[in-house]
Enzyme design. Structure first.
Site, PDB file in Angstrom:
ATOM      1  N   GLY A 641       0.824  -1.197   0.000  1.00 57.72           N
ATOM      2  CA  GLY A 641       0.000   0.000   0.000  1.00 57.72           C
ATOM      3  C   GLY A 641       0.858   1.246   0.000  1.00 57.72           C
ATOM      4  O   GLY A 641       2.029   1.226   0.376  1.00 57.72           O
ATOM      5  N   CYS A 642       0.267   2.366  -0.423  1.00 60.92           N
ATOM      6  CA  CYS A 642       1.021   3.619  -0.509  1.00 60.92           C
ATOM      7  C   CYS A 642       1.420   4.115   0.876  1.00 60.92           C
ATOM      8  O   CYS A 642       2.587   4.438   1.133  1.00 60.92           O
ATOM      9  CB  CYS A 642       0.202   4.669  -1.244  1.00 60.92           C
ATOM     10  SG  CYS A 642      -1.483   4.876  -0.630  1.00 60.92           S
ATOM     11  N   TYR A 643       0.443   4.207   1.783  1.00 55.20           N
ATOM     12  CA  TYR A 643       0.755   4.583   3.155  1.00 55.20           C
ATOM     13  C   TYR A 643       1.765   3.602   3.759  1.00 55.20           C
ATOM     14  O   TYR A 643       2.693   3.985   4.476  1.00 55.20           O
ATOM     15  CB  TYR A 643      -0.504   4.565   4.017  1.00 55.20           C
ATOM     16  CG  TYR A 643      -1.336   5.820   4.020  1.00 55.20           C
ATOM     17  CD1 TYR A 643      -0.782   7.057   4.340  1.00 55.20           C
ATOM     18  CD2 TYR A 643      -2.705   5.768   3.748  1.00 55.20           C
ATOM     19  CE1 TYR A 643      -1.566   8.203   4.374  1.00 55.20           C
ATOM     20  CE2 TYR A 643      -3.492   6.905   3.784  1.00 55.20           C
ATOM     21  CZ  TYR A 643      -2.918   8.127   4.103  1.00 55.20           C
ATOM     22  OH  TYR A 643      -3.690   9.258   4.153  1.00 55.20           O
ATOM     23  N   ALA A 644       1.547   2.310   3.497  1.00 57.75           N
ATOM     24  CA  ALA A 644       2.394   1.278   4.097  1.00 57.75           C
ATOM     25  C   ALA A 644       3.836   1.398   3.631  1.00 57.75           C
ATOM     26  O   ALA A 644       4.775   1.170   4.400  1.00 57.75           O
ATOM     27  CB  ALA A 644       1.848  -0.108   3.768  1.00 57.75           C
ATOM     28  N   GLY A 646       5.415   4.238   2.650  1.00 51.92           N
ATOM     29  CA  GLY A 646       6.009   5.389   3.321  1.00 51.92           C
ATOM     30  C   GLY A 646       6.254   5.148   4.795  1.00 51.92           C
ATOM     31  O   GLY A 646       7.293   5.548   5.347  1.00 51.92           O
TER      32      GLY A 646
END
Length: 825
Positions: A641-644, A646
């Protein structure tokens, strides 16, 4: 790190920095449990063992960790490691030390700890108005000094034992009774001892009882008089008796440093470097003394023993990875280079080939035929003194401009464990600025696994039919690379027969995109359009079926609406990217796997951008900066995931220093909410607003916690900008660190990573990173007491958070350069 079926060009980290970040933990845990259970007492729950296994694999590659665990478990417990702890470490890094020792003990290892107390003793002497006296660097110990020394050693000994027990680790204080000594020179030094013998029964008793032995450097004469002994000397005497695999000297500097460059010295191979090293003008005073002491100590020990000078926080990395983290000092072996076959000891060469070379062991060829093959070659032959490692490099006399070929590189386990192949490789690289070589499937599982070769190569080519992989470094330009690999197809085998090897060197692969309507699909199309090796052959979208694909220049494509049962009709596709919502891609995956099983289509690479397979053991987690080894040639990849992405990049460098769970405050542009209308992607609703959602239990919270092996807290928000994420990460620390310390940890951790930017000064901004393919990490704020860091990270949710990362994963899966098609500037 790379495999597949075509060219791949990549420059990797140096060996000395490797292995902090690699592994697909979940798949390896069952194997690790078997290893852990073979190590003495099982004093932790299954859940705790899983956590330990994950942490082990986060500090080194699976190959390294399992190799070291097996090696440690093959010796008696008391021969694992002797660790000398300086008094300053007990004052400044007590909790870190206790945590590291607990970690080792949880996998059944019993390091023997011997500590000093120099700074503490000096402080108490000052308070008692006793001025410390030294003669030739040895502390003069009168009756008053000895009285205070005895008191401070007991206090520090109990302090460390209690710290360990607070961590749940049983420890036994042993302030005396181990070292028997005579007076060194009573008139000159007073109550200072010279160790004559070591009573190891006391140590063995503690280990049999399941406790860590914690020793001081106080000794006793045969009639019971206590004497003071230098802690380094005591540790050396202890090591001489026990002959451990590792002798560790903990210091706060984390190693020895070069006096001119200021850089940490990673490895010292005494047999090769000792004499020249002592001639260096900067090798003097304490550095010179320490190197001499290590030489004298290791000369008395088995060649497998080594000395590590390292900080407490890096202790477990030093013990479980080939490269370590501080300064590793070992005897090594003298290395030799020969420019003709006649100069080599034929028996030594025969012995290593018969013992370790797969083609000879299998009977495919013989030593005699291989030597006959080399007879007319221009060769360089490299080996070590005992004949545990052998490399053969050939050059075509008729084509001096062609890169040299590494014909053989074989080693036994002992040499591999002691890093002798790395020393040999350094010499090869000095002599040959360009080189190519191949390994077979049998060699991939040998004493030097595939990852070892990938890390030393600029690129690779894999033949999916034969399972062989070709590697190279130092070859510049696509045409030269292609010519080099084309040349392998006519290369002669090592037998008396001439054979031709058919390698495919096709420079392109076909990709199908299922779920092309969304924002991420759009970015993927743009990246593939610029990719030198990928062709887009299918774009599937139910809503856009029949419409022409715009913006793709390599071919004219029309959106189709592919069903799972349609996939088998497109066997020319090499990889499918599933850019579908969560819960939608399972039918496609099941159909593809059934079709492959039924022989209706060949195996394909699948990259899933949803969360459907991020928790599946049979899929590889696709965060390349942490997991390149597993991604090389993988056919089932779960894009993070994108948040994950970062969040993990913000936390992982500080993983060894976590005191408790980090908190991640994340804010994303509304493109992260997808194209289905909602308040979270409605610009009017978001205007002048920031909207929190999924305040607990967000799937990225579970994803990051699972991958790091440590729980985190995550609070997501959506903001009125279109794309880009800002993450502010609060990280409690288990030791006091400065802002510069934290920044240095990140800089070292991500050195040479093309898609990670470490930002100096002000924290990175979303607007500066939107549309970029890299992650920007900065801020590095630290609380006044040094026990809390705040990291600020920005990442484009559509690019490195999704599409760019998918292209990285496609490249690694298919064997291309990891960054092919990705702008890295």
């Amino acid at each position: 790190m790379k495999a597949g079926s075509n060219l791949a060009t990549k420059s990797f980290r140096s060996t000395a920095r490797r292995a902090l970040v690699r592994s697909s933990v979940a798949r390896s845990i069952p194997v690790q449990h078997r290893i852990i259970r073979s190590y003495g007492q099982d004093h932790s729950s299954t859940a705790e063992k899983e956590t330990i296994a994950k942490l082990l694999y986060n500090i080194g590659s699976r190959k390294e960790v399992e190799q070291y665990l097996r090696h440690f478990s093959s010796v008696e417990s008391q021969k694992f490691a002797v660790i000398k702890v300086g008094g300053a470490v007990l004052t400044d890094e007590l909790d870190t030390l206790a945590s590291a020792l607990t970690f080792l003990n949880r996998v059944g290892l019993y390091p023997i700890v011997l500590h000093g107390a120099g700074p503490q003793l000096n402080q108490l002497l000052e308070e008692a108005n006793v001025e410390p006296q030294y003669n030739e660097g040895i502390r003069i110990t009168d009756a008053k000094t000895l009285e205070i020394a005895r008191k401070v050693f007991q206090q520090e000994n109990i302090k460390l034992v209690e710290a360990l027990e607070r961590h749940g680790t049983r420890a036994r204080p042993i302030p005396g009774g181990v070292f028997v000594a005579d007076y060194l020179d009573r008139d000159k030094y007073g109550y200072v001892g010279k160790i004559k013998s070591v009573n190891k029964n006391v140590i063995e008793s503690a280990i049999r009882a399941g406790t860590l032995p914690i020793l001081t450097s106080l000794a006793e004469t045969p009639d019971g008089q206590i004497l003071n002994v230098n802690a380094d000397v005591a540790a050396a005497e202890l090591a001489t008796v026990l002959e451990p695999l590792k002798i560790v000297f903990l210091n706060e500097k984390n190693g020895l440093y070069h006096g001119v460059t200021g850089k940490k010295i990673d490895v010292i191979n005494l047999d090769e470097e000792y004499e020249d090293l002592l001639k260096e003008p900067w090798v003097r005073y304490g550095t010179k003394l320490k190197i001499k002491e290590c030489k004298e100590l290791l000369d008395r020990l088995p060649r497998s023993s080594s000395v590590a000078i390292i900080s407490a926080g890096h202790l477990h990395k030093e013990l479980f990875t080939d490269s370590g983290a501080g300064t590793l000092i070992r005897r090594g072996h003298k290395l030799f280079k020969y420019d003709s076959l006649e100069k080599v000891d034929a028996d030594k060469m025969r012995n290593i080939l018969e013992a370790e070379d797969p083609t000879i062991k299998s009977g495919k060829t013989s030593v005699a035929s291989y030597l006959h093959y080399l007879r007319d070659k221009k060769v360089n032959i490299y080996t070590d003194e005992p004949g545990q490692v052998l490399a053969v490099v050939t050059q075509d006399p008729s084509n001096p401009g062609a890169p040299a070929v590494l014909e053989k590189f074989v080693t036994n386990k002992t040499a591999a464990l002691n890093n002798v192949p790395d020393n040999l490789w350094t010499n090869i690289k000095k002599d040959h600025p360009a080189l190519s070589w191949e390994i077979t499937k049998e060699e991939e599982d040998g004493n030097l696994d595939k990852s070892w070769h990938f890390e030393r190569a600029d690129g690779s080519l894999r033949n999916s039919h034969t399972g062989k992989t070709l590697f190279f470094y130092g070859i510049e330009g696509a045409e030269k690379v292609k010519k080099t690999f084309d040349g392998f197809s006519g290369k002669r085998s090592f037998s008396t027969m001439v054979q031709r090897r058919a390698y495919t060197t096709s420079a392109r692969k076909n990709v199908g995109l299922i779920g092309a309507r969304g924002y991420t699909g759009r970015e993927l199309i743009n990246l593939i359009d610029q990719h030198p090796n990928l062709n887009l052959t299918h774009v599937s979208s139910r809503e856009l079926e029949g419409k022409a694909l715009e913006g793709y220049t390599k071919d004219k494509l029309t959106y189709v609406n592919l069903k799972p049962e349609d996939i088998k009709d497109h066997d020319h596709v090499d990889a499918w990217v599933l850019a579908l919502p969560n819960g939608v891609c399972h039918p496609f995956v099941r159909q593809i796997e059934q079709d492959v099983k039924d022989g209706k289509q060949r195996e394909k690479s699948l990259v899933d951008l949803s969360a459907d397979y991020r928790f599946e053991d049979t899929w590889t987690y696709g965060l390349p900066e942490f997991n390149r080894e597993k991604l090389a040639g993988a056919t089932r990849i779960a894009n993070p995931g994108c948040y994950a992405t970062g969040a993990q990049m913000s936390i992982k460098p500080l993983l060894p220093f976590l005191a408790s769970s980090p908190t991640v405050f994340g804010v994303s542009g509304y493109s992260g909410a997808g194209t289905k209308p909602s308040n979270k992607n409605d610009p009017a609703f978001l205007k002048d607003n920031i909207v929190p959602y999924a305040l607990t239990g967000h799937i990225h919270e579970r994803e990051v916690s699972s991958q790091l092996g440590h729980p985190i807290h995550f609070i997501p928000h959506v903001a009125p900008w279109f794309q880009g994420i800002a993450l502010t990460v609060n990280i409690p620390l288990n030791k006091s660190m400065s802002s510069r310390d934290v920044k240095d940890v990140f800089s070292e951790f991500y050195q040479n990573e093309k898609l990670v930017k470490i930002i100096e000064g002000e924290p990175p901004l979303v607007r500066d990173n939107a549309g970029k393919h890299s992650v920007s990490i900065g801020g590095f704020g630290v609380q006044a007491d040094g026990k809390r860091a705040v990291i600020c990270t920005t990442i484009d949710n559509l690019l490195k958070g999704a599409a760019t990362q998918a292209v990285q994963n496609l490249n690694l899966s298919l064997g291309f350069d990891e960054y092919a098609g990705i702008p890295t500037q």
